[in-house]
Write a protein that holds these residues in place. Structure first.
Motif, PDB file in Angstrom:
ATOM      1  N   SER A  14       5.709   1.806   9.756  1.00  0.00           N
ATOM      2  CA  SER A  14       6.049   1.279   8.433  1.00  0.00           C
ATOM      3  C   SER A  14       5.080   0.167   8.011  1.00  0.00           C
ATOM      4  CB  SER A  14       7.490   0.790   8.404  1.00  0.00           C
ATOM      5  OG  SER A  14       7.681  -0.231   9.353  1.00  0.00           O
ATOM      6  N   GLY A  15       4.490  -0.501   8.985  1.00  0.00           N
ATOM      7  CA  GLY A  15       3.480  -1.515   8.663  1.00  0.00           C
ATOM      8  C   GLY A  15       2.255  -0.885   8.023  1.00  0.00           C
ATOM      9  N   CYS A  16       1.875   0.290   8.523  1.00  0.00           N
ATOM     10  CA  CYS A  16       0.726   1.020   7.965  1.00  0.00           C
ATOM     11  C   CYS A  16       1.004   1.440   6.526  1.00  0.00           C
ATOM     12  CB  CYS A  16       0.429   2.274   8.786  1.00  0.00           C
ATOM     13  SG  CYS A  16      -0.120   1.964  10.462  1.00  0.00           S
ATOM     14  N   SER A  17       2.173   2.042   6.308  1.00  0.00           N
ATOM     15  CA  SER A  17       2.510   2.486   4.956  1.00  0.00           C
ATOM     16  C   SER A  17       2.693   1.276   4.039  1.00  0.00           C
ATOM     17  CB  SER A  17       3.748   3.382   4.952  1.00  0.00           C
ATOM     18  OG  SER A  17       4.867   2.704   5.472  1.00  0.00           O
ATOM     19  N   GLY A  18       3.171   0.167   4.592  1.00  0.00           N
ATOM     20  CA  GLY A  18       3.311  -1.065   3.820  1.00  0.00           C
ATOM     21  C   GLY A  18       1.965  -1.595   3.356  1.00  0.00           C
ATOM     22  N   ALA A  19       0.954  -1.479   4.199  1.00  0.00           N
ATOM     23  CA  ALA A  19      -0.395  -1.922   3.836  1.00  0.00           C
ATOM     24  C   ALA A  19      -0.924  -1.095   2.665  1.00  0.00           C
ATOM     25  CB  ALA A  19      -1.332  -1.817   5.035  1.00  0.00           C
ATOM     26  N   VAL A  20      -0.722   0.211   2.728  1.00  0.00           N
ATOM     27  CA  VAL A  20      -1.156   1.102   1.646  1.00  0.00           C
ATOM     28  C   VAL A  20      -0.372   0.760   0.375  1.00  0.00           C
ATOM     29  CG1 VAL A  20      -1.311   3.512   0.870  1.00  0.00           C
ATOM     30  CG2 VAL A  20      -1.821   2.933   3.254  1.00  0.00           C
ATOM     31  N   ASN A  21       0.911   0.521   0.519  1.00  0.00           N
ATOM     32  CA  ASN A  21       1.767   0.167  -0.623  1.00  0.00           C
ATOM     33  C   ASN A  21       1.282  -1.114  -1.303  1.00  0.00           C
ATOM     34  OD1 ASN A  21       4.174   0.436  -2.274  1.00  0.00           O
ATOM     35  ND2 ASN A  21       4.961  -1.306  -1.143  1.00  0.00           N
ATOM     36  N   ILE A  23      -1.756  -2.454  -1.276  1.00  0.00           N
ATOM     37  CA  ILE A  23      -3.053  -2.219  -1.931  1.00  0.00           C
ATOM     38  C   ILE A  23      -2.857  -1.497  -3.264  1.00  0.00           C
ATOM     39  CG2 ILE A  23      -5.224  -0.897  -1.750  1.00  0.00           C
ATOM     40  CD1 ILE A  23      -5.251  -3.392  -0.026  1.00  0.00           C
ATOM     41  N   LEU A  24      -2.050  -0.424  -3.261  1.00  0.00           N
ATOM     42  CA  LEU A  24      -1.862   0.368  -4.475  1.00  0.00           C
ATOM     43  C   LEU A  24      -1.057  -0.391  -5.525  1.00  0.00           C
ATOM     44  CD1 LEU A  24      -1.272   3.899  -2.927  1.00  0.00           C
ATOM     45  CD2 LEU A  24      -3.256   3.143  -4.258  1.00  0.00           C
ATOM     46  N   SER A  25      -0.131  -1.238  -5.100  1.00  0.00           N
ATOM     47  CA  SER A  25       0.683  -2.019  -6.043  1.00  0.00           C
ATOM     48  C   SER A  25      -0.174  -2.966  -6.870  1.00  0.00           C
ATOM     49  CB  SER A  25       1.723  -2.860  -5.303  1.00  0.00           C
ATOM     50  OG  SER A  25       2.541  -2.076  -4.514  1.00  0.00           O
ATOM     51  N   LYS A  26      -1.230  -3.482  -6.256  1.00  0.00           N
ATOM     52  CA  LYS A  26      -2.090  -4.470  -6.914  1.00  0.00           C
ATOM     53  C   LYS A  26      -3.267  -3.838  -7.661  1.00  0.00           C
ATOM     54  CE  LYS A  26      -1.120  -7.858  -3.306  1.00  0.00           C
ATOM     55  NZ  LYS A  26      -1.686  -8.588  -2.176  1.00  0.00           N
ATOM     56  N   ALA A  27      -3.489  -2.544  -7.457  1.00  0.00           N
ATOM     57  CA  ALA A  27      -4.689  -1.903  -7.998  1.00  0.00           C
ATOM     58  C   ALA A  27      -4.588  -1.674  -9.504  1.00  0.00           C
ATOM     59  CB  ALA A  27      -4.938  -0.583  -7.289  1.00  0.00           C
ATOM     60  N   GLU A  28      -5.645  -2.047 -10.213  1.00  0.00           N
ATOM     61  CA  GLU A  28      -5.737  -1.802 -11.654  1.00  0.00           C
ATOM     62  C   GLU A  28      -5.913  -0.308 -11.887  1.00  0.00           C
ATOM     63  OE1 GLU A  28      -6.748  -3.828 -14.610  1.00  0.00           O
ATOM     64  OE2 GLU A  28      -6.081  -5.695 -13.699  1.00  0.00           O
ATOM     65  N   ASP A  52     -12.890   9.311  -6.645  1.00  0.00           N
ATOM     66  CA  ASP A  52     -13.676   8.409  -5.792  1.00  0.00           C
ATOM     67  C   ASP A  52     -13.184   6.968  -5.903  1.00  0.00           C
ATOM     68  OD1 ASP A  52     -15.243  10.454  -4.818  1.00  0.00           O
ATOM     69  OD2 ASP A  52     -16.896  10.100  -6.224  1.00  0.00           O
ATOM     70  N   GLN A  53     -12.838   6.540  -7.107  1.00  0.00           N
ATOM     71  CA  GLN A  53     -12.341   5.178  -7.293  1.00  0.00           C
ATOM     72  C   GLN A  53     -11.015   4.979  -6.557  1.00  0.00           C
ATOM     73  OE1 GLN A  53     -12.535   5.409 -11.625  1.00  0.00           O
ATOM     74  NE2 GLN A  53     -13.897   3.629 -11.647  1.00  0.00           N
ATOM     75  N   VAL A  54     -10.124   5.961  -6.664  1.00  0.00           N
ATOM     76  CA  VAL A  54      -8.830   5.870  -5.996  1.00  0.00           C
ATOM     77  C   VAL A  54      -9.028   5.906  -4.480  1.00  0.00           C
ATOM     78  CG1 VAL A  54      -6.551   6.915  -5.709  1.00  0.00           C
ATOM     79  CG2 VAL A  54      -7.618   6.882  -7.968  1.00  0.00           C
ATOM     80  N   PHE A  55      -9.952   6.759  -4.014  1.00  0.00           N
ATOM     81  CA  PHE A  55     -10.263   6.846  -2.589  1.00  0.00           C
ATOM     82  C   PHE A  55     -10.677   5.475  -2.051  1.00  0.00           C
ATOM     83  CE2 PHE A  55     -13.195   7.508   0.954  1.00  0.00           C
ATOM     84  CZ  PHE A  55     -12.492   8.399   1.747  1.00  0.00           C
ATOM     85  N   GLU A  56     -11.541   4.792  -2.785  1.00  0.00           N
ATOM     86  CA  GLU A  56     -12.026   3.474  -2.361  1.00  0.00           C
ATOM     87  C   GLU A  56     -10.886   2.451  -2.329  1.00  0.00           C
ATOM     88  OE1 GLU A  56     -14.974   2.677  -1.018  1.00  0.00           O
ATOM     89  OE2 GLU A  56     -15.432   4.795  -1.183  1.00  0.00           O
ATOM     90  N   LYS A  59      -8.787   3.220   0.747  1.00  0.00           N
ATOM     91  CA  LYS A  59      -9.558   2.860   1.943  1.00  0.00           C
ATOM     92  C   LYS A  59      -9.444   1.375   2.283  1.00  0.00           C
ATOM     93  CE  LYS A  59     -14.168   3.351   2.502  1.00  0.00           C
ATOM     94  NZ  LYS A  59     -15.492   3.946   2.393  1.00  0.00           N
ATOM     95  N   LYS A  60      -9.204   0.544   1.278  1.00  0.00           N
ATOM     96  CA  LYS A  60      -9.092  -0.907   1.495  1.00  0.00           C
ATOM     97  C   LYS A  60      -7.921  -1.268   2.403  1.00  0.00           C
ATOM     98  CE  LYS A  60     -11.231  -2.335  -2.831  1.00  0.00           C
ATOM     99  NZ  LYS A  60     -10.997  -2.919  -4.160  1.00  0.00           N
ATOM    100  N   ALA A  61      -6.979  -0.346   2.585  1.00  0.00           N
ATOM    101  CA  ALA A  61      -5.844  -0.605   3.477  1.00  0.00           C
ATOM    102  C   ALA A  61      -6.285  -0.599   4.927  1.00  0.00           C
ATOM    103  CB  ALA A  61      -4.743   0.423   3.248  1.00  0.00           C
ATOM    104  N   GLY A  62      -7.509  -0.118   5.205  1.00  0.00           N
ATOM    105  CA  GLY A  62      -8.028  -0.125   6.567  1.00  0.00           C
ATOM    106  C   GLY A  62      -7.559   1.041   7.423  1.00  0.00           C
TER     107      GLY A  62
END
Length: 68
Positions: A14-21, A23-28, A52-56, A59-62
């Motif tokens: 859940s920590g992994c999915s939380g990291a992705v969450n 990143i995406l919550s803050k993304a413009e 490609d923009q969404v992929f990048e 990816k920031k979630a590590g």
């Protein structure tokens, strides 16, 4: 549907999915998203962004990411 992008993201807890969450919550430009820890899939609705923009952004979630 245009602007919907699907990725396989290496999430093991859940920590992994939380990291992705986080990143995406803050993304413009990200309108909505769905994260499935069970299937390790992330679906992102971002009509004004390219795949490609969404992929990048994801990816920031590590985590390992690949396009589906």
């Amino acid at each position: 549907m245009e602007g919907v992008y699907n990725f396989k993201v290496g999430m093991t807890c859940s920590g992994c999915s939380g990291a992705v969450n986080r990143i995406l919550s803050k993304a413009e430009g990200v309108k909505s998203f769905d994260i499935s820890l069970e299937t390790q899939k992330v679906s992102v609705v971002a009509p004004d962004l390219t795949q490609d923009q969404v992929f990048e952004i994801v990816k920031k979630a590590g985590k390992p990411v690949e396009v589906l």
